[in-house]
Design a protein around this motif. Sequence first.
Motif, PDB file in Angstrom:
ATOM      1  N   LEU A  60     144.593  -9.322   9.695  1.00 41.24           N
ATOM      2  CA  LEU A  60     145.453  -9.204   8.509  1.00 41.24           C
ATOM      3  C   LEU A  60     144.605  -9.140   7.241  1.00 41.24           C
ATOM      4  O   LEU A  60     144.887  -8.359   6.311  1.00 41.24           O
ATOM      5  CB  LEU A  60     146.427 -10.379   8.452  1.00 41.24           C
ATOM      6  N   GLU A  61     143.575  -9.955   7.196  1.00 44.91           N
ATOM      7  CA  GLU A  61     142.661  -9.951   6.051  1.00 44.91           C
ATOM      8  C   GLU A  61     141.968  -8.588   5.918  1.00 44.91           C
ATOM      9  O   GLU A  61     141.714  -8.105   4.809  1.00 44.91           O
ATOM     10  CB  GLU A  61     141.606 -11.047   6.238  1.00 44.91           C
ATOM     11  N   ASP A  62     141.700  -7.953   7.058  1.00 46.06           N
ATOM     12  CA  ASP A  62     141.049  -6.647   7.051  1.00 46.06           C
ATOM     13  C   ASP A  62     142.000  -5.514   6.653  1.00 46.06           C
ATOM     14  O   ASP A  62     141.550  -4.387   6.433  1.00 46.06           O
ATOM     15  CB  ASP A  62     140.478  -6.337   8.436  1.00 46.06           C
ATOM     16  N   GLY A  63     143.303  -5.814   6.617  1.00 46.31           N
ATOM     17  CA  GLY A  63     144.262  -4.803   6.171  1.00 46.31           C
ATOM     18  C   GLY A  63     145.320  -4.404   7.169  1.00 46.31           C
ATOM     19  O   GLY A  63     146.181  -3.571   6.866  1.00 46.31           O
ATOM     20  N   ALA A  64     145.292  -4.972   8.367  1.00 45.85           N
ATOM     21  CA  ALA A  64     146.320  -4.645   9.354  1.00 45.85           C
ATOM     22  C   ALA A  64     147.677  -5.146   8.885  1.00 45.85           C
ATOM     23  O   ALA A  64     147.786  -6.254   8.337  1.00 45.85           O
ATOM     24  CB  ALA A  64     145.975  -5.266  10.703  1.00 45.85           C
ATOM     25  N   ASP A  65     148.710  -4.337   9.098  1.00 47.91           N
ATOM     26  CA  ASP A  65     150.063  -4.796   8.760  1.00 47.91           C
ATOM     27  C   ASP A  65     150.998  -4.773   9.969  1.00 47.91           C
ATOM     28  O   ASP A  65     152.190  -5.063   9.850  1.00 47.91           O
ATOM     29  CB  ASP A  65     150.655  -3.998   7.592  1.00 47.91           C
ATOM     30  N   VAL A  66     150.473  -4.444  11.149  1.00 46.42           N
ATOM     31  CA  VAL A  66     151.190  -4.565  12.417  1.00 46.42           C
ATOM     32  C   VAL A  66     150.167  -5.016  13.466  1.00 46.42           C
ATOM     33  O   VAL A  66     149.104  -4.401  13.584  1.00 46.42           O
ATOM     34  CB  VAL A  66     151.812  -3.224  12.891  1.00 46.42           C
ATOM     35  N   ILE A  67     150.486  -6.075  14.206  1.00 44.74           N
ATOM     36  CA  ILE A  67     149.576  -6.559  15.251  1.00 44.74           C
ATOM     37  C   ILE A  67     150.350  -6.701  16.559  1.00 44.74           C
ATOM     38  O   ILE A  67     151.437  -7.279  16.597  1.00 44.74           O
ATOM     39  CB  ILE A  67     148.944  -7.917  14.884  1.00 44.74           C
ATOM     40  N   GLU A 116     153.729 -15.574   8.760  1.00 44.02           N
ATOM     41  CA  GLU A 116     153.371 -16.298   7.543  1.00 44.02           C
ATOM     42  C   GLU A 116     152.962 -15.351   6.416  1.00 44.02           C
ATOM     43  O   GLU A 116     153.148 -15.663   5.241  1.00 44.02           O
ATOM     44  CB  GLU A 116     152.245 -17.290   7.830  1.00 44.02           C
ATOM     45  N   GLN A 117     152.417 -14.190   6.805  1.00 43.11           N
ATOM     46  CA  GLN A 117     152.013 -13.223   5.793  1.00 43.11           C
ATOM     47  C   GLN A 117     153.011 -12.072   5.661  1.00 43.11           C
ATOM     48  O   GLN A 117     152.727 -11.051   5.029  1.00 43.11           O
ATOM     49  CB  GLN A 117     150.615 -12.699   6.111  1.00 43.11           C
ATOM     50  N   LYS A 118     154.192 -12.274   6.303  1.00 41.48           N
ATOM     51  CA  LYS A 118     155.280 -11.306   6.214  1.00 41.48           C
ATOM     52  C   LYS A 118     154.851  -9.906   6.686  1.00 41.48           C
ATOM     53  O   LYS A 118     155.197  -8.893   6.079  1.00 41.48           O
ATOM     54  CB  LYS A 118     155.849 -11.239   4.789  1.00 41.48           C
ATOM     55  N   LYS A 119     154.106  -9.895   7.790  1.00 43.61           N
ATOM     56  CA  LYS A 119     153.678  -8.643   8.403  1.00 43.61           C
ATOM     57  C   LYS A 119     154.303  -8.539   9.799  1.00 43.61           C
ATOM     58  O   LYS A 119     154.715  -9.522  10.391  1.00 43.61           O
ATOM     59  CB  LYS A 119     152.161  -8.583   8.520  1.00 43.61           C
ATOM     60  N   TRP A 120     154.338  -7.316  10.303  1.00 41.33           N
ATOM     61  CA  TRP A 120     154.945  -7.095  11.610  1.00 41.33           C
ATOM     62  C   TRP A 120     154.042  -7.574  12.753  1.00 41.33           C
ATOM     63  O   TRP A 120     152.821  -7.455  12.682  1.00 41.33           O
ATOM     64  CB  TRP A 120     155.229  -5.615  11.827  1.00 41.33           C
ATOM     65  N   VAL A 121     154.689  -8.073  13.795  1.00 41.08           N
ATOM     66  CA  VAL A 121     153.983  -8.428  15.022  1.00 41.08           C
ATOM     67  C   VAL A 121     154.803  -7.896  16.190  1.00 41.08           C
ATOM     68  O   VAL A 121     156.038  -7.823  16.122  1.00 41.08           O
ATOM     69  CB  VAL A 121     153.765  -9.957  15.136  1.00 41.08           C
ATOM     70  N   ILE A 122     154.124  -7.488  17.235  1.00 40.16           N
ATOM     71  CA  ILE A 122     154.785  -6.977  18.437  1.00 40.16           C
ATOM     72  C   ILE A 122     154.485  -7.934  19.587  1.00 40.16           C
ATOM     73  O   ILE A 122     153.326  -8.215  19.895  1.00 40.16           O
ATOM     74  CB  ILE A 122     154.299  -5.556  18.777  1.00 40.16           C
TER      75      ILE A 122
END
Length: 353
Positions: free
Chosen positions: A226-233, A250-256
């Motif tokens: 996420l720190e590197d810029g990923a917005d889906v993991i 926690e960072q309001k990013k997508w996860v699969i």
Amino acid sequence: MRRIPRLTKIAVGITGLALAATACGGTSSEKGGSGDASGKKLGLAIAYDVGGKGDQSFNDSAYEGMLKAKKEFGYKTADQEPKDGESDDDKVQRLANLAKAGYNPVVGIGYAYGPAMKEASKKYPKTTFGIVDSVVEGKNVASLVFAENESSYLAGVAAAKATKSDHVGFVGGVDNELINKFEAGFEQGVNDTKKGVDIEVQYLDEDPAKGFASPDLGKAAAEKQLEDGADVIYHAAGLSGQGVIKAAAEQKKWVIGVDSDQYQQKTLAKYKDYILTSALKEVGGSVYSLAKSVEDGKPLTGVQTFDLKVDGVGASESNPKFKEIAGLSDAVAKAKKGIVDGSIKVQTKPEKK
């Protein structure tokens, strides 16, 4: 693009599932098991993999299959946890004890049971054994294997449609042949859907006991991506994946998610708004199907493959956002059709491995 850090120890259900093949013979002719000392009918027993019951993923899917069999067939069931640092001999003893007690079938959840399954099944030739994620030769053994690369391809399509930063991540528990299938399908799905997306890959540990059962390692890996810029993991890390999910939410990013529909898991309810989809692997469906075959007097043996054609794998659509993101649902449906009709061939190994 695909970026792979070196492997590090990071410190910072299915009713009516169609089977690809059916084989009979070589197992107990007694319907549903032999029974205990009181004559009470015994049925399905499962022995969990690393992470045990409560992982909200792989093992819990097996547990749901056991519950379905118990309810439908009205017999006793058993489930047993692995021990920390256990040997193959410990696994042999666990499987043998369940067979000796009269349970039938006895299923080892996970490839780690391979050597033990081979030995235990020879000791109890009248019991049907099953093993998930591994192929074990034996007249009374059913090898329950999955096309994880196919469901992971769908996960990759979803990630490519959802990313805004053109940077997505993959977190695997252990860098081995099985988890490489998840990575391969995911990468291909991303690349086939959207060119130029940066795919960051991280494996957690060489030891399955850590790689698949350490939410702190999963969280650290996800935070780095996420720190590197990923917005889906996308994670394929068992219990460790709970840390991945937490970090992304926690960072309001997508996860699969993986294996089970993790959007529906109660333990993960506080994070579910950020669980875009899950790459489903119907471990529970395979366990139930084996139990049903024994109950019907026609026990399955040999390799049983669960793929998209038989809905043995897939992609969940529980999160309403799955259908709200422009083009995502249609793209996944199109990809599924292509895989089933053979126009899309999904790799089983990452391109650079």
